[in-house]
Design a protein around this motif. Structure first.
Motif, PDB file in Angstrom:
ATOM      1  N   PHE A   7       3.614   5.767  -5.739  1.00 39.46           N
ATOM      2  CA  PHE A   7       3.515   6.196  -6.982  1.00 39.46           C
ATOM      3  C   PHE A   7       2.410   6.861  -7.430  1.00 39.46           C
ATOM      4  N   ALA A   8       1.084   6.979  -6.522  1.00 38.04           N
ATOM      5  CA  ALA A   8       0.248   8.004  -6.902  1.00 38.04           C
ATOM      6  C   ALA A   8       0.503   9.321  -6.940  1.00 38.04           C
ATOM      7  N   LYS A   9       1.534   9.649  -5.811  1.00 43.53           N
ATOM      8  CA  LYS A   9       1.967  10.932  -5.693  1.00 43.53           C
ATOM      9  C   LYS A   9       2.934  11.201  -6.979  1.00 43.53           C
ATOM     10  N   LEU A  10       3.553  10.364  -7.293  1.00 38.95           N
ATOM     11  CA  LEU A  10       4.551  10.776  -8.531  1.00 38.95           C
ATOM     12  C   LEU A  10       3.656  11.030  -9.875  1.00 38.95           C
ATOM     13  N   SER A  11       2.684  10.375  -9.911  1.00 35.54           N
ATOM     14  CA  SER A  11       1.830  10.162 -11.334  1.00 35.54           C
ATOM     15  C   SER A  11       1.270  11.462 -11.498  1.00 35.54           C
ATOM     16  N   PRO A  12       1.546  12.080 -12.725  1.00 34.50           N
ATOM     17  CA  PRO A  12       1.019  13.374 -12.968  1.00 34.50           C
ATOM     18  C   PRO A  12      -0.472  13.502 -13.233  1.00 34.50           C
ATOM     19  N   GLU A  13      -1.091  14.452 -13.133  1.00 32.96           N
ATOM     20  CA  GLU A  13      -2.392  14.683 -13.075  1.00 32.96           C
ATOM     21  C   GLU A  13      -2.883  14.223 -14.484  1.00 32.96           C
ATOM     22  N   GLY A  56      -2.447  11.577 -16.302  1.00 35.23           N
ATOM     23  CA  GLY A  56      -1.348  10.810 -16.741  1.00 35.23           C
ATOM     24  C   GLY A  56      -1.298   9.498 -15.836  1.00 35.23           C
ATOM     25  N   MET A  57      -0.384   8.537 -16.566  1.00 30.06           N
ATOM     26  CA  MET A  57      -0.287   7.427 -15.991  1.00 30.06           C
ATOM     27  C   MET A  57       1.279   6.908 -15.577  1.00 30.06           C
ATOM     28  N   LEU A  58       1.371   6.268 -14.587  1.00 31.80           N
ATOM     29  CA  LEU A  58       2.946   5.697 -14.133  1.00 31.80           C
ATOM     30  C   LEU A  58       3.124   4.397 -14.295  1.00 31.80           C
ATOM     31  N   PHE A  59       4.169   3.902 -14.971  1.00 29.23           N
ATOM     32  CA  PHE A  59       4.369   2.494 -15.481  1.00 29.23           C
ATOM     33  C   PHE A  59       5.669   2.351 -14.432  1.00 29.23           C
ATOM     34  N   TYR A  60       5.533   0.995 -13.761  1.00 27.85           N
ATOM     35  CA  TYR A  60       6.860   0.896 -13.154  1.00 27.85           C
ATOM     36  C   TYR A  60       7.116  -0.746 -13.162  1.00 27.85           C
ATOM     37  N   ASP A  61       8.379  -0.860 -13.080  1.00 31.83           N
ATOM     38  CA  ASP A  61       8.786  -2.314 -12.889  1.00 31.83           C
ATOM     39  C   ASP A  61       9.789  -2.639 -11.690  1.00 31.83           C
ATOM     40  N   LEU A  62       9.353  -3.536 -10.878  1.00 27.69           N
ATOM     41  CA  LEU A  62      10.116  -3.965  -9.720  1.00 27.69           C
ATOM     42  C   LEU A  62      10.874  -5.180 -10.064  1.00 27.69           C
ATOM     43  N   THR A  63      12.003  -5.261  -9.969  1.00 29.89           N
ATOM     44  CA  THR A  63      12.914  -6.128 -10.316  1.00 29.89           C
ATOM     45  C   THR A  63      13.999  -6.424  -9.141  1.00 29.89           C
ATOM     46  N   SER A  64      14.714  -7.386  -9.579  1.00 28.17           N
ATOM     47  CA  SER A  64      15.970  -7.596  -8.512  1.00 28.17           C
ATOM     48  C   SER A  64      17.218  -8.129  -9.615  1.00 28.17           C
ATOM     49  N   GLN A 110       0.791  -1.167   0.117  1.00 23.35           N
ATOM     50  CA  GLN A 110       0.005   0.115   0.099  1.00 23.35           C
ATOM     51  C   GLN A 110       0.827   1.406  -0.042  1.00 23.35           C
ATOM     52  N   GLU A 111       2.171   1.290   0.632  1.00 25.79           N
ATOM     53  CA  GLU A 111       2.871   2.354   0.629  1.00 25.79           C
ATOM     54  C   GLU A 111       3.357   2.533  -0.684  1.00 25.79           C
ATOM     55  N   THR A 112       3.801   1.656  -1.375  1.00 26.57           N
ATOM     56  CA  THR A 112       4.269   1.848  -2.758  1.00 26.57           C
ATOM     57  C   THR A 112       3.110   2.191  -3.619  1.00 26.57           C
ATOM     58  N   TYR A 113       2.149   1.774  -3.701  1.00 31.52           N
ATOM     59  CA  TYR A 113       0.713   2.389  -4.482  1.00 31.52           C
ATOM     60  C   TYR A 113       0.722   3.794  -4.026  1.00 31.52           C
ATOM     61  N   ASN A 114       0.807   4.137  -2.976  1.00 36.91           N
ATOM     62  CA  ASN A 114       0.637   5.750  -2.602  1.00 36.91           C
ATOM     63  C   ASN A 114       1.598   6.651  -2.813  1.00 36.91           C
TER      64      ASN A 114
END
Length: 60
Positions: free
Chosen positions: A9-15, A17-25, A3-7
């Motif tokens: 990314f929601a703050k970083l997303s432009p009004e 717009g969309m935010l695409f992300y990839d979590l990898t290791s 949930q903290e990650t979603y919050n």
């Protein structure tokens, strides 16, 4: 943690717009890299790895 990650990314997303992300290791065998932590790889083996997040934003 999810949930903290979603919050974040929601703050970083432009009004409007969309935010695409990839979590990898990335596996790491260096003994001096302090950022590496034990985690499971796709084969369920516990290996030292560094987690990386890549993100891209776009306005639709």
């Amino acid at each position: 943690m999810v949930q903290e990650t979603y919050n974040l990314f929601a703050k970083l997303s432009p009004e409007g717009g969309m935010l695409f992300y990839d979590l990898t290791s990335i596996l790491c065998y260096s003994k001096k890299l302090l950022l590496a932590e034990k985690g499971y790889n796709p084969q369920k083996e516990k290996e030292k790895q560094v987690k990386i997040a890549l993100s891209f934003s776009t306005i639709s």
